[in-house]
Design a protein around this motif. Structure first.
Motif, PDB file in Angstrom:
ATOM      1  N   LEU A 196       0.859  -1.183   0.000  1.00 35.86           N
ATOM      2  CA  LEU A 196       0.000   0.000   0.000  1.00 35.86           C
ATOM      3  C   LEU A 196       0.888   1.223   0.000  1.00 35.86           C
ATOM      4  O   LEU A 196       2.009   1.188   0.518  1.00 35.86           O
ATOM      5  CB  LEU A 196      -0.896   0.040   1.241  1.00 35.86           C
ATOM      6  N   ARG A 197       0.361   2.302  -0.540  1.00 36.96           N
ATOM      7  CA  ARG A 197       1.069   3.570  -0.508  1.00 36.96           C
ATOM      8  C   ARG A 197       0.176   4.608   0.162  1.00 36.96           C
ATOM      9  O   ARG A 197      -0.901   4.924  -0.354  1.00 36.96           O
ATOM     10  CB  ARG A 197       1.434   4.050  -1.895  1.00 36.96           C
ATOM     11  N   LEU A 198       0.613   5.114   1.287  1.00 39.87           N
ATOM     12  CA  LEU A 198      -0.112   6.163   1.976  1.00 39.87           C
ATOM     13  C   LEU A 198       0.391   7.529   1.508  1.00 39.87           C
ATOM     14  O   LEU A 198       1.575   7.700   1.225  1.00 39.87           O
ATOM     15  CB  LEU A 198       0.071   6.049   3.487  1.00 39.87           C
ATOM     16  N   SER A 199      -0.533   8.472   1.457  1.00 38.41           N
ATOM     17  CA  SER A 199      -0.187   9.850   1.115  1.00 38.41           C
ATOM     18  C   SER A 199      -0.711  10.772   2.201  1.00 38.41           C
ATOM     19  O   SER A 199      -1.718  10.480   2.845  1.00 38.41           O
ATOM     20  CB  SER A 199      -0.813  10.251  -0.220  1.00 38.41           C
ATOM     21  N   CYS A 200      -0.041  11.868   2.372  1.00 32.21           N
ATOM     22  CA  CYS A 200      -0.474  12.876   3.343  1.00 32.21           C
ATOM     23  C   CYS A 200      -0.241  14.238   2.700  1.00 32.21           C
ATOM     24  O   CYS A 200       0.904  14.661   2.512  1.00 32.21           O
ATOM     25  CB  CYS A 200       0.300  12.753   4.644  1.00 32.21           C
ATOM     26  N   ALA A 201      -1.327  14.900   2.375  1.00 37.81           N
ATOM     27  CA  ALA A 201      -1.253  16.203   1.741  1.00 37.81           C
ATOM     28  C   ALA A 201      -1.407  17.298   2.792  1.00 37.81           C
ATOM     29  O   ALA A 201      -2.293  17.227   3.651  1.00 37.81           O
ATOM     30  CB  ALA A 201      -2.349  16.324   0.697  1.00 37.81           C
ATOM     31  N   ALA A 202      -0.541  18.286   2.707  1.00 34.40           N
ATOM     32  CA  ALA A 202      -0.571  19.392   3.659  1.00 34.40           C
ATOM     33  C   ALA A 202      -1.050  20.659   2.977  1.00 34.40           C
ATOM     34  O   ALA A 202      -0.728  20.915   1.814  1.00 34.40           O
ATOM     35  CB  ALA A 202       0.822  19.608   4.239  1.00 34.40           C
ATOM     36  N   SER A 203      -1.810  21.437   3.714  1.00 34.15           N
ATOM     37  CA  SER A 203      -2.231  22.734   3.198  1.00 34.15           C
ATOM     38  C   SER A 203      -1.235  23.785   3.665  1.00 34.15           C
ATOM     39  O   SER A 203      -0.500  23.583   4.616  1.00 34.15           O
ATOM     40  CB  SER A 203      -3.635  23.076   3.676  1.00 34.15           C
ATOM     41  N   GLY A 204      -1.194  24.896   2.996  1.00 37.76           N
ATOM     42  CA  GLY A 204      -0.268  25.945   3.366  1.00 37.76           C
ATOM     43  C   GLY A 204       0.976  25.936   2.500  1.00 37.76           C
ATOM     44  O   GLY A 204       1.213  25.007   1.724  1.00 37.76           O
ATOM     45  N   ARG A 205       1.785  26.938   2.643  1.00 39.09           N
ATOM     46  CA  ARG A 205       2.934  27.114   1.767  1.00 39.09           C
ATOM     47  C   ARG A 205       4.254  26.857   2.459  1.00 39.09           C
ATOM     48  O   ARG A 205       5.309  27.113   1.881  1.00 39.09           O
ATOM     49  CB  ARG A 205       2.932  28.539   1.216  1.00 39.09           C
ATOM     50  N   THR A 206       4.205  26.335   3.687  1.00 43.44           N
ATOM     51  CA  THR A 206       5.439  26.167   4.451  1.00 43.44           C
ATOM     52  C   THR A 206       5.794  24.709   4.668  1.00 43.44           C
ATOM     53  O   THR A 206       6.561  24.391   5.562  1.00 43.44           O
ATOM     54  CB  THR A 206       5.315  26.878   5.806  1.00 43.44           C
ATOM     55  N   PHE A 207       5.256  23.820   3.840  1.00 42.62           N
ATOM     56  CA  PHE A 207       5.469  22.383   4.022  1.00 42.62           C
ATOM     57  C   PHE A 207       6.950  22.044   4.102  1.00 42.62           C
ATOM     58  O   PHE A 207       7.356  21.214   4.916  1.00 42.62           O
ATOM     59  CB  PHE A 207       4.815  21.640   2.859  1.00 42.62           C
ATOM     60  N   SER A 208       7.751  22.671   3.284  1.00 46.97           N
ATOM     61  CA  SER A 208       9.171  22.329   3.213  1.00 46.97           C
ATOM     62  C   SER A 208       9.945  22.696   4.476  1.00 46.97           C
ATOM     63  O   SER A 208      11.099  22.286   4.630  1.00 46.97           O
ATOM     64  CB  SER A 208       9.820  23.012   2.014  1.00 46.97           C
ATOM     65  N   THR A 209       9.321  23.431   5.358  1.00 51.10           N
ATOM     66  CA  THR A 209       9.995  23.820   6.600  1.00 51.10           C
ATOM     67  C   THR A 209       9.706  22.864   7.753  1.00 51.10           C
ATOM     68  O   THR A 209      10.187  23.073   8.864  1.00 51.10           O
ATOM     69  CB  THR A 209       9.598  25.245   7.028  1.00 51.10           C
ATOM     70  N   TYR A 210       8.941  21.813   7.474  1.00 53.23           N
ATOM     71  CA  TYR A 210       8.542  20.876   8.526  1.00 53.23           C
ATOM     72  C   TYR A 210       9.194  19.517   8.361  1.00 53.23           C
ATOM     73  O   TYR A 210       9.268  18.977   7.243  1.00 53.23           O
ATOM     74  CB  TYR A 210       7.023  20.678   8.533  1.00 53.23           C
ATOM     75  N   THR A 211       9.639  18.973   9.468  1.00 55.48           N
ATOM     76  CA  THR A 211       9.973  17.558   9.539  1.00 55.48           C
ATOM     77  C   THR A 211       8.654  16.786   9.527  1.00 55.48           C
ATOM     78  O   THR A 211       7.706  17.163  10.218  1.00 55.48           O
ATOM     79  CB  THR A 211      10.736  17.238  10.838  1.00 55.48           C
TER      80      THR A 211
END
Length: 120
Positions: A16-31
C-alpha cells in the motif's frame, strides 16, 4: 492541515502507498513523520523524514519494507509499505513538526489517520 489517504484492506505480502497532503505554503519547513496505533496499543513512530529529505528514520519493525518520501512541490509526504504483515494493521497518522529532524520536540500537527488492515 494534514490529510492522510491510501489506507485499506490488503493481504499479507501485499503493498500500500499512503499519502499525506498538507495545506499551506510552508510544508518544506517541517519535519514529517508517520505514526501508527494498533488496537489496544500506544501510538508509535513508524518513519520520519527531514525537511529536504536528506535524512530518514525507520522503526526497526519496518526497516527494509517501508519507505518514506516527500515531494515539497506538492506538499505531500508518502509512505510506501511493502511486504505487509498482519502486525502492520493499525491506524496510520501523518504528523509535522517545525523542529529539526534530530530534535526531540513533539510533533505539532496531526492528520486524521487512515486505517490499514492486513489479512493473513
Amino acid at each position: 492541515q494534514l490529510q492522510a489517504s491510501g489506507g485499506g484492506l490488503v493481504q499479507a505480502g501485499g503493498s500500500l502507498r499512503l499519502s499525506c497532503a498538507a495545506s499551506g505554503r510552508t510544508f518544506s519547513t517541517y519535519t514529517m513523520g508517520w505514526f501508527r496505533q494498533a488496537p489496544g496499543k500506544e501510538r508509535d513512530i513508524v518513519a520520519a523524514i527531514s525537511r529536504g529529505a536528506s535524512m530518514t528514520y525507520y522503526a526497526e519493525s519496518v526497516k527494509g519494507r517501508f519507505t518514506i518520501s516527500r515531494d515539497n512541490a506538492k506538499s505531500t509526504v508518502y509512505l510506501q509499505m511493502n511486504s505487509l504483515k498482519p502486525e502492520d494493521t493499525a491506524i496510520y497518522y501523518c504528523a509535522a513538526k517545525s523542529a529539526g529532524f534530530t530534535s526531540t520536540a513533539q510533533y505539532d500537527y496531526w492528520g486524521q489517520g487512515t486505517l490499514v488492515t492486513v489479512s493473513s
